[in-house]
Write a protein that holds these residues in place. Structure first.
Motif, PDB file in Angstrom:
ATOM      1  N   GLY H   8     -36.494 -28.369   0.484  1.00  0.00           N
ATOM      2  CA  GLY H   8     -35.230 -27.936  -0.113  1.00  0.00           C
ATOM      3  C   GLY H   8     -34.390 -27.254   0.945  1.00  0.00           C
ATOM      4  O   GLY H   8     -34.723 -27.285   2.137  1.00  0.00           O
ATOM      5  N   GLN H  12     -31.962 -23.275  -2.816  1.00  0.00           N
ATOM      6  CA  GLN H  12     -32.058 -24.337  -3.827  1.00  0.00           C
ATOM      7  C   GLN H  12     -33.272 -24.175  -4.754  1.00  0.00           C
ATOM      8  O   GLN H  12     -33.429 -24.947  -5.699  1.00  0.00           O
ATOM      9  CB  GLN H  12     -32.128 -25.719  -3.157  1.00  0.00           C
ATOM     10  CG  GLN H  12     -30.812 -26.161  -2.551  1.00  0.00           C
ATOM     11  CD  GLN H  12     -30.923 -27.528  -1.890  1.00  0.00           C
ATOM     12  OE1 GLN H  12     -32.014 -27.979  -1.545  1.00  0.00           O
ATOM     13  NE2 GLN H  12     -29.776 -28.186  -1.701  1.00  0.00           N
ATOM     14  N   ASP H  75     -33.184 -32.755  -2.285  1.00  0.00           N
ATOM     15  CA  ASP H  75     -31.819 -33.102  -1.910  1.00  0.00           C
ATOM     16  C   ASP H  75     -31.935 -34.204  -0.865  1.00  0.00           C
ATOM     17  O   ASP H  75     -32.478 -34.005   0.214  1.00  0.00           O
ATOM     18  CB  ASP H  75     -31.138 -31.853  -1.332  1.00  0.00           C
ATOM     19  CG  ASP H  75     -29.717 -32.098  -0.906  1.00  0.00           C
ATOM     20  OD1 ASP H  75     -29.335 -33.270  -0.678  1.00  0.00           O
ATOM     21  OD2 ASP H  75     -28.973 -31.112  -0.770  1.00  0.00           O
ATOM     22  N   THR H 117     -30.387 -34.085 -10.244  1.00  0.00           N
ATOM     23  CA  THR H 117     -29.163 -33.290 -10.243  1.00  0.00           C
ATOM     24  C   THR H 117     -28.271 -33.668 -11.416  1.00  0.00           C
ATOM     25  O   THR H 117     -27.711 -32.793 -12.091  1.00  0.00           O
ATOM     26  CB  THR H 117     -28.401 -33.487  -8.914  1.00  0.00           C
ATOM     27  OG1 THR H 117     -29.272 -33.169  -7.843  1.00  0.00           O
ATOM     28  CG2 THR H 117     -27.168 -32.607  -8.847  1.00  0.00           C
ATOM     29  N   MET H 128     -28.780 -27.512 -10.170  1.00  0.00           N
ATOM     30  CA  MET H 128     -30.048 -27.042  -9.598  1.00  0.00           C
ATOM     31  C   MET H 128     -31.165 -28.015  -9.969  1.00  0.00           C
ATOM     32  O   MET H 128     -31.558 -28.111 -11.127  1.00  0.00           O
ATOM     33  CB  MET H 128     -30.396 -25.661 -10.151  1.00  0.00           C
ATOM     34  CG  MET H 128     -29.528 -24.548  -9.616  1.00  0.00           C
ATOM     35  SD  MET H 128     -29.913 -24.161  -7.877  1.00  0.00           S
ATOM     36  CE  MET H 128     -31.397 -23.149  -8.087  1.00  0.00           C
ATOM     37  N   ASN H 130     -34.323 -28.033  -8.770  1.00  0.00           N
ATOM     38  CA  ASN H 130     -35.684 -27.636  -8.427  1.00  0.00           C
ATOM     39  C   ASN H 130     -36.706 -27.827  -9.543  1.00  0.00           C
ATOM     40  O   ASN H 130     -37.728 -28.486  -9.364  1.00  0.00           O
ATOM     41  CB  ASN H 130     -35.716 -26.188  -7.901  1.00  0.00           C
ATOM     42  CG  ASN H 130     -35.167 -25.172  -8.897  1.00  0.00           C
ATOM     43  OD1 ASN H 130     -34.407 -25.526  -9.808  1.00  0.00           O
ATOM     44  ND2 ASN H 130     -35.534 -23.922  -8.707  1.00  0.00           N
TER      45      ASN H 130
END
Ligand SMILES: Cc1ncc(C[n+]2csc(CCOP(=O)(O)OP(=O)(O)O)c2C)c(N)n1
Ligand SMILES: Cc1ncc(C[n+]2csc(CCOP(=O)(O)OP(=O)(O)O)c2C)c(N)n1
Ligand code: SF4
Ligand code: SF4
Ligand code: SF4
Ligand code: SF4
Ligand code: SF4
Ligand code: SF4
Ligand SMILES: [Mg+2]
Ligand SMILES: [Mg+2]
Lengths: 180, 297, 99, 395, 395, 297, 99, 180
Positions: H8, H12, H75, H117, H128, H130
């Motif tokens: 990340g 994040q 990401d 996302t 976010m 995660n």
């Protein structure tokens, strides 16, 4: 080995004397010497000690002097403050006093008296007995020559002051010599 | 509250039998601080003459609770004592840190600042004899310009100390402290009143007391109190307070006694020239002009 | 005389008898300071006007005012002479100690 | 009486342990990787689950000095630090131990500058080995938590009265999350009663002078008393751990844990988290028929000489893993262990392994290699007495 | 080329040595029993006989930090401290050594609080054994002076580039007056030329970043380099002392002096001034036909393992005199020596003697007693491994 | 001297490629300080974000000489560098110590005070982001009242930090320093001019620059400069100088922008109540009244 | 573009090849910061009025004004967006990075 | 032992996810777990790593994860930042992307894509990714039950926030399951 214990009060210069005596012996007298103060939290006014060791052999032992050969007392009011601790049979006490007699009665050891304060006051105008005591010492113990003491005093202070102190030392020396 | 003076002050002693030099100004300040604060006081003293002469096992000069702190830690240890007492619910006590000029302005400066910043409920008494006395008269941050000390020798090339005396009182005030004051053992009643005020104050108080030292300054011991007074009367020291964000001069004399009389009585200043003395006088005048302008305004 | 008194003390017999931690009881004097003195303050009670200035200025706090006249604790007076110097009527004399 | 289980990091486990121990005063200064401990403690104080004064001090020297002040009136005091912070407060450690103040401190083991480095090695704590503090090293988060509680019980034992430093390896333990059982407060309260006014506390009832000076006529005896009491605390260390086991059902084998040492020819000695990796290696090597053992040294002061001698009886080669270097000599634990061997008049072969410096990983392979070297030595190989693990280039 | 002789104390001898070494910057903070050193230096600066900046710093941490700043631009820097001061600056010592700054520091060995005590023992310096500084211990004022000069030559040796701490026993040496020869400035200038811009100096010609951080990928290697260089400095220590002898006609036998060890059955190891007392005792015992020897350990880091092993070949009992206690274990030098014996695969009987704590005197009688105990052990007596000298009460 | 601004400022960079967060206000201050001081600068930075992001072996962000100092030692190391350079006769250099709020007002406070006391010829740049950022946003002595940090949590019982921001500028001024100033990266030209003035000053200078931190304050990185400006415009920070013993306000706005706008843009203040905000406003007004009265008088 | 450039660097081959002391040459960049960026500032040179404000406010100093038009060192721009936010004429756009 | 590496950017929340996954496994899943971040001077914006170890045996080894079984990338712009370091033949890469196809061409390993996302934006309004990545993980590796993950999320945040995130996790889980 000659071991000397000096008694004074913080501010009276007993350690200075013990140190100058060491310098005299080692720098000018060909004798090994070591000098050290008593190390403590004592403040000005408190009784303090100084020590000088003199020897023809190299001195490597730094341990305390417990049984001195000489005890030099700058101020008779210090008598109660441990002057008689650790004395040997043949320890000599050198005392700054007008009258040594009463002290002789208190101990079996030899007590040499000299009114060093009076001499100092007369010569220097100050009641500092410390350096004069060296004169008394030199009078009873000839390991360190008066000559050497003079030179060491000259090294340690301004010439004018040194000269006066040398005079004190000399006068005390002769006074004690005569009295012996 | 009764005005504290020679007559009204009680006869108890909480700091007694210490081994300070005869005539020690610092011990005089401690004696009175402890008298005002009383038997429930916890005193924290860093290394320095006062600690050195008061805790020589088995000879203990404080009758109250007292401890030596690391040299840098007066403020922090005092904070810790106060916090500990509070957490344990022990009421009616007073915690005081008592440090010399070196312990305050140099090595203990940060811990003091931290304590003020937390506004811990302690009193900090700075006993200023203008040098590190316990170790043999070395220059500190509070040694004035032109002072001979063993690490700021005066000679052909240097006039003794070349730094200015750190302005602890105003530095502490700039922290926005609850109460701060300067004092002198030459004006003992003023000092007693200030300690009493600090005792009443909640949060941190700071008192900076000027304490002559016969051994370090080179003068006969009997002059301690009169020299302390001379410092104030000559304008080289001043009596002031800082409270609720405002400064106040407690003494604002119309004229000063000659600084030379004060300086020349001490061997640490004996080398100063006429010129040096004029410079010192000029600095004094500038300082007083400022104080009068800004604090009396 | 209402002043702290010297307490008897003997060197601990065993290492374990030393205090726990670097600690001692407070108010624990085992030696006096009289030996520091070369001059001794003597108050002339006739001259004295009871202003208590000497009591105030003594760094060692050895002047006791609890009695009918001021009393000096000579065990702890160091002979500094501040009292004499500050006495407004010169009622205190500093005299040479003889022991 | 078993508590809830939570997945938390080593620092959080320490904070939980401290909360359960109910200190009166927490004074600390932030430093990586200790920060999470003091962050959590400040949160507990805010939310009221810990009734303590949290003091924001301006340095570590003041953090410990504050704790000294609080402890000197009989309050329970806690602080935590690491690395530069530990060295910055160095002066105050023998101060506190000489005063016999039962402070507990967590030290997040971290490398020392320069070069700067925030990762875990144990150079910091080794610096303070002579400080008169009891030193523990822990292996995982559960042990970290538990040792906070044991630490106070030990420190405050009237026979011990000595501050305790609990060393927690930086990042690999402080910042690593794992399952931890949080003991119940009642159980902890039973095990760790409130501190009774110690003999050496300042108090209104019996005013004290603390941190006094002792001249050359008495100082040696003061120091000997401190030393003898610390030597004697060795048995309290065992007793406290045993008592802990009785209450909480877990013990840590006192000053050291000997794993498979009975018939071992070769033993490795570890302190801290690397023990975990070594456990796996020993298991694997044993499975392969190698007579290897492991000693987890939990306490470095008082140094458990007797227990070490016992555990090493008959062992032919001893390796010591040091996450530190005493520059110009060898690893510090190695030096200490060698002296213990002399005390036991034992002469196994010994090798020092230096690894993990500045956070360098110590892998299973590295430890296998270490055991391998010990066997080589047994077979007569003449290896350098000090070996370095996981070095990234030639030397 | 011999200089004048003066009757001065150890501190004054140090100051003379420093003056002769011509440092650019002196930054120091007063502490008993170091003060005389810095007082003299400030006088030299005032009178112009030493052309240096004398910096009145506000603490020891700043004293060393100031020296670090000055040294980092290639200036020769000096500081001196003792005891609490040494611990207060502890953080800065590995800082300077990691940066390889050739600073020389005098440490007046003194006891550590609490209890407070201003007298000499060696607990202070033992704390910093891991700091990456070369550590010398001297016996008398002449050696103290001479080692200031040797210290800079060694520290600045391009192969060494490591700071040097010269330990001088408090009071018994710092404040004790004896005859000292002051070398001639020309001779010193020849022996110790001006510091050439070191490789790691900041400079306008080649801008540097200093005291950088090194992550877990490189930190271990940085530390190993420092350690290896320090190990290698062992030979520079011998070389510098030899070169000193060629110029000044005096040497100190490098890292250690072995006295009457060749045929000795029993050897005592000492560091610092107590060696002087021990010399007399050895002479007397030898005169009485006892096969005793003495090792004066002059350097504790790098630890002279090989020279020690050589000097102890064939010795049946080794005693180590420690003026320090590592609380909860034993004397630190004893631990170090034992490890060296393991390295040499030697197994003489060993005894640790702890003495001189807090300035307690160590007398000839005490040392005779120590030799006596070593002989007893040889004859099979089962004595406590650690013995205490000159204790004033029972224990 | 040419007035330094966006147009006149040269194109060289001496602090480049560092690993600070995007939008870091502190790195902006450093960048410009180095630009004004030039290539012959020796920079001394204690532990803190700027040291952490600039010396990550083998990645070095300073193009000039620079070093990390022990956290407590900025002032002392800088003094030592300056003294060393002087003793070696290396002229035309500039020594600067650059420390964060924690490194300045807390752990490095004493060494800074010592340097000022000696009046060593150094510049001390305090970069104030109001918390210990490098270690993860803990409260420092410069964290304002009511700030949420990781060691001054805001919750039911506490409003975040309960201490006042230590007044470093006035504390330093009370030392009688040669030159001191406050600045903000929201007013960069003012900051450039002050660094230039410090460069000219002989003796110690101190510049206290306000530097927003997106990570620690909780706001989007692009707002760094505008927030820094908002702090000044709302009167919560001020631009001032102290020189030759006198204070001067460099900006004395007729009215302030609302403090709420500034505070509410940051998550560290988001918990503050209307009441808290009024209290903060009142404190601001009192402060400005004082400054205007005493410094403009 | 007049900005410090990335230098080649290889892990030292031997322990002795590490620098003496915790030292390095200054001006020694071995890695770029472009990977930090999720948004990329793009200057519209048409709109730009050359006020140099963006040059002034960039914390990373990546805007170079030595050329005929402003140039951004994308190796070191972190995409913080201050330049865009402070541009008086909104001549800078922050656009999503795609890699 | 299952070893997971999370990629990340500072800020994040990749480490938060690695930690919650560990909690799910150990507190609610009966599986031993350990989670730790990459420890470095990285600042916000810099690429960072997180790690989770899962095992039925007790985990005592704290050494680094060099050859992960799973690599979870929050990401896709991080692809260049070390995602492919230390991969084994059978390592699975779980990537937050609208389109995983181009990445599949870059490596021989299996690449599982999910537009987390987008889901997060839709459900929580915030981009976010995660926590949602756990859903993708659970879809390909069934060691940790979705149930356990939900409970761990509930422990970690305010109920309202948790609920939304649980929804994200669930939706991602199903999306990935479907795509498998
Ligand atoms: C860390 C540390 N450094 C130095 C010392 C040595 N030291 C003890 S007291 C003292 C001087 C104290 O001076 P000051 O604070 O002014 O008090 P005073 O003695 O003048 O009353 C010094 C330097 C110490 N004890 N600890
Ligand atoms: C003696 C010591 N204590 C603690 C630390 C840990 N530490 C390093 S940087 C830092 C915070 C710095 O805060 P500040 O000075 O405000 O700078 P910033 O990071 O905010 O720029 C701390 C606490 C340290 N390096 N050294
Ligand atoms: S030296 Fe000065 S301050 Fe210290 S005890 Fe003596 S008179 Fe007091
Ligand atoms: S100062 Fe003089 S008059 Fe006053 S009380 Fe004392 S002795 Fe009496
Ligand atoms: S001489 Fe000094 S100590 Fe004695 S009573 Fe007078 S003031 Fe007090
Ligand atoms: S945390 Fe704040 S001060 Fe530190 S680098 Fe990031 S933005 Fe700058
Ligand atoms: S986005 Fe930030 S780093 Fe990039 S050019 Fe703009 S201000 Fe500079
Ligand atoms: S701020 Fe905008 S207008 Fe000004 S120079 Fe930069 S891009 Fe051009
Ligand atoms: Mg003082
Ligand atoms: Mg900050």
């Amino acid at each position: 080995m000659i071991e000397i214990r000096w008694h004074g009060r913080g501010g009276q210069g007993s350690f200075t004397a013990s140190r100058i005596l060491g310098a005299a012996a080692s720098v000018y007298g060909g004798i090994n010497a070591m000098a050290f103060p008593s190390f403590g939290p004592e403040r000005r006014g408190a009784p303090v000690l100084g020590f000088t060791k003199l020897s023809r052999e190299p001195i490597t032992d730094r341990s305390e002097i417990l049984n001195p050969d000489y005890v030099i007392v700058l101020d008779e009011s210090l008598w109660e403050e441990g002057v008689t601790l650790g004395l040997k049979e043949d320890t000599v006490i050198i005392l700054n006093t007008q009258n040594a007699r009463p002290y002789r009665e208190k101990v079996s050891q030899r007590v040499v008296g000299a009114d060093v304060t009076a001499v100092a006051l007369e010569v220097t105008g100050l009641p500092m007995a410390n350096l004069g005591m060296m004169g008394a010492f030199a009078a009873v113990e000839d390991t360190v020559a008066l000559e050497a003491i003079h030179k060491a005093v000259l090294d340690a202070m301004k010439p004018s002051v040194a000269q006066k102190n040398i005079e004190v030392i000399q006068r005390v020396y002769h006074a004690v010599k005569e009295a012996l | 509250m009764v005005k504290l003076n020679a007559k009204t002050l009680h006869n108890e002693e909480y700091f007694y039998g210490h081994k300070a030099c005869g005539g020690c100004g610092e011990s005089l300040a401690l004696r009175h601080a402890m008298k005002v604060l009383g038997p429930n006081t916890f005193a924290a003293l860093p290394a320095g003459c006062m600690a050195a002469v008061s805790f020589i096992y088995p000879n203990m000069a404080f009758t109250t609770n007292a401890m030596i702190t690391p040299f840098a830690a007066t403020g922090a240890v005092a904070s810790g004592i106060a916090a500990g007492l509070e957490a344990l619910g022990i009421d009616g006590t007073q915690t005081i840190g008592i440090a010399g000029d070196g312990g305050t302005a140099d090595i203990g400066f940060q811990a003091l600042s931290g304590a003020i910043d937390r506004n811990d409920d302690i009193i900090y008494l700075a006993t200023d004899n203008e040098a590190y006395m316990n170790t043999g008269i070395q220059k500190s941050g509070l040694t004035p310009y032109g002072t001979r000390t063993t690490t700021s020798p005066a000679g052909k090339n240097l006039p003794g100390s070349v730094n200015q005396k750190k302005n602890m009182f105003e530095i502490v005030a700039a922290h926005g402290i609850a109460y701060a004051a300067t004092a002198s053992v030459g004006y003992l009643e003023d000092f007693l009143a200030k300690v009493a005020k600090a005792k009443e104050t909640r949060g941190t108080s700071y008192i900076h007391v000027f304490v002559p030292c016969p051994t370090g300054w080179g003068y006969p011991a009997h002059k301690t109190v009169s020299l302390a007074k001379a410092a104030v009367d000559s304008g080289l020291w001043y009596l002031a307070e800082y409270e609720k964000g405002a400064f106040k001069l407690n003494r604002n004399p119309g004229s000063f006694t000659p600084v030379a009389d004060y300086l020349k009585a001490q061997s640490r200043f004996r080398h100063l020239t006429e010129e040096d003395i004029s410079r010192i006088e000029a600095a004094r005048d500038a300082k007083w002009e400022n104080m009068r302008r800004q604090w009396q305004g | 005389m209402k002043r702290p008194q010297v307490k008897p003390w003997a060197y601990p017999g065993r290492v374990q008898d030393f205090p726990l931690g670097s600690t001692s009881k407070s108010d624990h004097l085992v030696s006096i300071n009289a030996g520091w003195r070369t001059l001794r303050p003597v108050i002339d009670h006739e001259k004295c006007i009871d202003c208590m200035k000497c009591f105030l200025v003594c760094p060692d706090g050895v002047i006791d005012k609890s009695g009918p006249v001021l009393e000096i604790d000579y065990d702890f007076c160091k002979g500094c002479g501040i009292c004499a110097h500050e006495c407004p009527v010169k009622a205190i004399d500093m005299v040479k100690e003889v022991k | 009486m078993s508590g809830v289980k939570r997945f938390i990091c080593g620092d959080e486990a320490v904070a939980e342990g401290v909360r359960l121990a109910r200190p009166h005063v927490v004074s600390a200064y932030p430093i990586t990787p200790q920060t999470i401990v003091v962050e959590r403690l400040s949160e507990y104080v805010e939310e009221g689950s810990l009734k303590a004064r949290y003091m924001h001090v301006e340095s570590e020297h003041s953090a410990m000095s504050c704790a000294i002040g609080a402890s000197s009136v009989g309050a329970r005091a806690f602080t935590a630090t690491s690395s530069q912070g530990l060295l910055y407060m160095a002066e105050t450690l023998p101060y506190a131990s000489g005063a016999r103040l039962p402070i507990v401190m967590m030290n997040a083991n971290r490398s020392i500058a320069t070069p700067w480095n925030i990762y875990g090695d144990q150079m910091d704590a080794m610096f303070l080995l002579n400080s008169g503090w009891i030193q523990y090293y822990v292996e995982d988060a559960q042990e970290a938590l538990d040792m906070m509680i044991q630490g106070y019980r030990l420190a405050e034992d009237p026979e011990v009265m000595t501050p305790v430093m609990i060393n927690v390896d930086g990042f690999v333990l402080t910042h690593t999350y794992e399952l931890v059982e949080i003991p119940l407060q009642e159980a902890v309260d039973g095990f760790l009663p409130p501190l009774k006014m110690p003999l050496n506390s300042m108090s209104l009832e019996s005013p004290k002078s603390l941190c006094i000076s002792a001249g050359n006529d008495t100082n040696m005896e003061f120091n000997m008393k401190q030393h003898f009491d610390m030597l004697r605390s060795a048995s309290a260390i065992e007793a406290v751990d045993r008592a802990f086991g009785e209450t909480f059902g877990r013990t840590y084998h006192g000053a050291l844990e000997a794993i498979d040492t009975e018939d071992a020819r070769v033993v490795l000695i570890t302190a801290g988290t690397v023990t975990g990796t070594a456990r796996g290696v020993v298991k694997a090597l044993r499975a392969a028929g190698k007579k290897v053992g492991l000693i987890k040294l939990r306490v470095l002061r008082p140094f458990p000489v007797q227990r070490l001698i016992e555990a090493l009886k008959g062992v032919e080669a001893v390796g010591v893993l040091d996450k530190n270097i005493s520059f110009g000599y060898e690893g510090t634990i190695f030096t200490n262990v060698n002296s213990a061997l002399m005390a036991g008049q034992m002469s196994p072969k010994t090798l020092g392994f230096i690894g993990g410096i500045g956070g360098r990983d110590i892998t299973k392979a590295n430890l296998e290699e270490a055991y391998g070297k010990l066997f080589e030595v047994l077979e007569g190989a003449d290896l350098d007495r000090v070996q370095y693990l996981n070095v990234r280039c030639d030397y």
